[in-house]
Design a protein around this motif. Structure first.
Motif, PDB file in Angstrom:
ATOM      1  N   PRO A  24      27.576   5.440  -2.991  1.00 21.67           N
ATOM      2  CA  PRO A  24      28.988   5.007  -2.565  1.00 21.67           C
ATOM      3  C   PRO A  24      28.944   3.196  -2.468  1.00 21.67           C
ATOM      4  N   PHE A  25      27.849   2.785  -2.762  1.00 21.33           N
ATOM      5  CA  PHE A  25      27.715   1.173  -2.868  1.00 21.33           C
ATOM      6  C   PHE A  25      26.531   0.630  -3.688  1.00 21.33           C
ATOM      7  N   PRO A  26      26.416  -0.373  -4.331  1.00 15.14           N
ATOM      8  CA  PRO A  26      25.410  -0.649  -5.106  1.00 15.14           C
ATOM      9  C   PRO A  26      23.898  -0.668  -4.656  1.00 15.14           C
ATOM     10  N   HIS A  27      23.252   0.297  -5.175  1.00 12.66           N
ATOM     11  CA  HIS A  27      21.660   0.398  -4.596  1.00 12.66           C
ATOM     12  C   HIS A  27      21.095   0.766  -5.885  1.00 12.66           C
ATOM     13  N   LYS A  28      19.670   1.029  -5.302  1.00  6.67           N
ATOM     14  CA  LYS A  28      18.554   1.323  -6.538  1.00  6.67           C
ATOM     15  C   LYS A  28      17.642   2.421  -5.448  1.00  6.67           C
ATOM     16  N   PHE A  29      17.263   3.510  -6.052  1.00  7.78           N
ATOM     17  CA  PHE A  29      16.320   4.555  -5.448  1.00  7.78           C
ATOM     18  C   PHE A  29      15.021   4.390  -6.395  1.00  7.78           C
ATOM     19  N   VAL A  30      14.114   3.924  -5.927  1.00  4.30           N
ATOM     20  CA  VAL A  30      12.934   3.392  -6.509  1.00  4.30           C
ATOM     21  C   VAL A  30      11.801   4.387  -6.250  1.00  4.30           C
ATOM     22  N   GLU A  31      11.507   5.475  -7.033  1.00  3.32           N
ATOM     23  CA  GLU A  31      10.398   6.219  -6.522  1.00  3.32           C
ATOM     24  C   GLU A  31       8.962   5.426  -7.188  1.00  3.32           C
ATOM     25  N   LYS A  32       7.977   5.805  -6.232  1.00  7.10           N
ATOM     26  CA  LYS A  32       6.771   5.146  -6.396  1.00  7.10           C
ATOM     27  C   LYS A  32       6.844   3.695  -6.556  1.00  7.10           C
ATOM     28  N   VAL A  33       7.573   2.962  -5.601  1.00  7.16           N
ATOM     29  CA  VAL A  33       7.670   1.656  -5.447  1.00  7.16           C
ATOM     30  C   VAL A  33       6.302   0.825  -5.459  1.00  7.16           C
ATOM     31  N   PHE A  34       5.371   1.618  -4.813  1.00  5.93           N
ATOM     32  CA  PHE A  34       3.927   1.108  -4.763  1.00  5.93           C
ATOM     33  C   PHE A  34       3.071   1.816  -5.587  1.00  5.93           C
ATOM     34  N   PRO A  35       1.822   1.258  -6.076  1.00 10.69           N
ATOM     35  CA  PRO A  35       0.769   1.785  -6.855  1.00 10.69           C
ATOM     36  C   PRO A  35       0.261   2.928  -5.652  1.00 10.69           C
ATOM     37  N   ASP A  36      -0.250   4.098  -6.204  1.00 11.22           N
ATOM     38  CA  ASP A  36      -0.476   5.274  -5.513  1.00 11.22           C
ATOM     39  C   ASP A  36      -1.795   4.981  -4.482  1.00 11.22           C
ATOM     40  N   SER A  37      -2.816   4.079  -4.806  1.00 16.41           N
ATOM     41  CA  SER A  37      -3.764   3.656  -3.974  1.00 16.41           C
ATOM     42  C   SER A  37      -3.154   2.824  -2.901  1.00 16.41           C
ATOM     43  N   PHE A  38      -2.296   1.783  -3.170  1.00 18.23           N
ATOM     44  CA  PHE A  38      -1.896   0.993  -2.094  1.00 18.23           C
ATOM     45  C   PHE A  38      -1.025   1.865  -1.355  1.00 18.23           C
ATOM     46  N   TYR A  39      -0.064   2.794  -1.847  1.00 16.14           N
ATOM     47  CA  TYR A  39       0.569   3.573  -0.707  1.00 16.14           C
ATOM     48  C   TYR A  39      -0.259   4.378   0.263  1.00 16.14           C
ATOM     49  N   LYS A  40      -1.288   5.023  -0.461  1.00 16.31           N
ATOM     50  CA  LYS A  40      -2.109   5.716   0.492  1.00 16.31           C
ATOM     51  C   LYS A  40      -2.793   4.802   1.699  1.00 16.31           C
ATOM     52  N   GLU A  41      -3.167   3.507   1.337  1.00 14.93           N
ATOM     53  CA  GLU A  41      -3.741   2.513   2.343  1.00 14.93           C
ATOM     54  C   GLU A  41      -2.517   2.315   3.366  1.00 14.93           C
ATOM     55  N   LEU A  42      -1.269   2.165   2.812  1.00 12.84           N
ATOM     56  CA  LEU A  42      -0.389   1.814   3.663  1.00 12.84           C
ATOM     57  C   LEU A  42      -0.198   3.005   4.801  1.00 12.84           C
ATOM     58  N   ILE A  43       0.001   4.215   4.232  1.00 11.39           N
ATOM     59  CA  ILE A  43       0.101   5.253   5.132  1.00 11.39           C
ATOM     60  C   ILE A  43      -1.181   5.193   6.100  1.00 11.39           C
ATOM     61  N   GLY A  44      -2.294   5.051   5.537  1.00 13.72           N
ATOM     62  CA  GLY A  44      -3.490   5.028   6.446  1.00 13.72           C
ATOM     63  C   GLY A  44      -3.572   3.749   7.663  1.00 13.72           C
ATOM     64  N   ASN A  45      -2.611   3.062   7.353  1.00 16.28           N
ATOM     65  CA  ASN A  45      -2.693   1.945   8.260  1.00 16.28           C
ATOM     66  C   ASN A  45      -1.553   1.574   9.202  1.00 16.28           C
ATOM     67  N   ILE A  46      -0.544   2.804   9.161  1.00 20.41           N
ATOM     68  CA  ILE A  46       0.467   2.577   9.945  1.00 20.41           C
ATOM     69  C   ILE A  46       0.141   2.514  11.408  1.00 20.41           C
ATOM     70  N   PRO A  47       0.563   1.464  11.981  1.00 25.03           N
ATOM     71  CA  PRO A  47       0.407   1.136  13.516  1.00 25.03           C
ATOM     72  C   PRO A  47       0.765   2.454  14.504  1.00 25.03           C
ATOM     73  N   ASN A  48       0.016   2.717  15.488  1.00 32.39           N
ATOM     74  CA  ASN A  48       0.356   3.432  16.607  1.00 32.39           C
ATOM     75  C   ASN A  48       1.465   3.208  17.135  1.00 32.39           C
ATOM     76  N   LYS A  49       2.474   4.202  17.671  1.00 30.60           N
ATOM     77  CA  LYS A  49       3.727   3.886  18.397  1.00 30.60           C
ATOM     78  C   LYS A  49       3.630   2.896  19.468  1.00 30.60           C
ATOM     79  N   ASP A  50       2.441   2.822  20.181  1.00 30.42           N
ATOM     80  CA  ASP A  50       2.468   1.645  21.154  1.00 30.42           C
ATOM     81  C   ASP A  50       2.607   0.527  20.566  1.00 30.42           C
ATOM     82  N   CYS A  51       2.286   0.085  19.307  1.00 29.61           N
ATOM     83  CA  CYS A  51       2.222  -1.019  18.817  1.00 29.61           C
ATOM     84  C   CYS A  51       3.863  -1.499  18.379  1.00 29.61           C
TER      85      CYS A  51
END
Length: 166
Positions: A24-51
């Motif tokens: 409905p507006f100009p946008h991009k849907f980008v799959e696998k925007v990060f390399p797989d190994s970097f994405y796995k690190e990102l998921i593993g480093n998500i801060p706890n809710k209290d942060c």
């Protein structure tokens, strides 16, 4: 993990290789925007809710905004200091990626037509507020957590936002 320059190149290539969707507006849907190994690190480093901080306590939205949205501002030293040391090391790289000049340049070039069309519609007041003709850009990068009662209705973002990544 790849170094930050390799990650930036990968992200830019992923974004550039995806098509602009106009409805409905100009946008991009980008799959696998990060390399797989970097994405796995990102998921593993998500801060706890209290942060995180409830967004309605940050001053960036009204105080009656939903208390089910939380924000972790990667550029605020108080938030960054809540991280464990290994998380800090990871997020330093993510910040370099998200704030890189190459990424900003490629995104704005991808959406140049849309951006130019929006700028052409600016009122004199908007131009003055934004520093016409030499716009000043500020980059923000945050992690957002939405919980079960949170919902986002139809809205128009404020004038100060040029591009938003979700």
């Amino acid at each position: 993990m790849k170094n930050d320059l390799e990650i930036i190149e990968y992200v830019v290539n992923q974004i550039n290789s995806s098509q602009i969707i106009s409805d409905p507006f100009p946008h991009k849907f980008v799959e696998k925007v990060f390399p797989d190994s970097f994405y796995k690190e990102l998921i593993g480093n998500i801060p706890n809710k209290d942060c995180y901080t409830q967004i309605n306590k940050t001053g960036s939205v009204s105080s009656d905004y939903s208390d089910e949205r939380y924000v972790f501002d990667l550029l605020q030293q108080n938030d960054f200091n809540k991280l464990k040391e290994e998380q800090k090391n990871f997020y330093k790289i993510l910040i370099k990626v998200m704030l890189s000049k190459d990424l900003f340049k490629n995104i704005t070039l991808s959406f140049k037509k849309t951006i130019d069309e929006q700028i052409a519609k600016f009122s004199e007041n908007e131009k003055e507020r934004l520093g016409w003709p030499n716009f000043k850009f500020y980059l923000r990068t945050s992690l957002i957590k939405d919980y079960s009662k949170y919902s986002l209705g139809v809205h128009t973002d404020n004038l100060s936002k040029l591009v938003t990544f979700l």
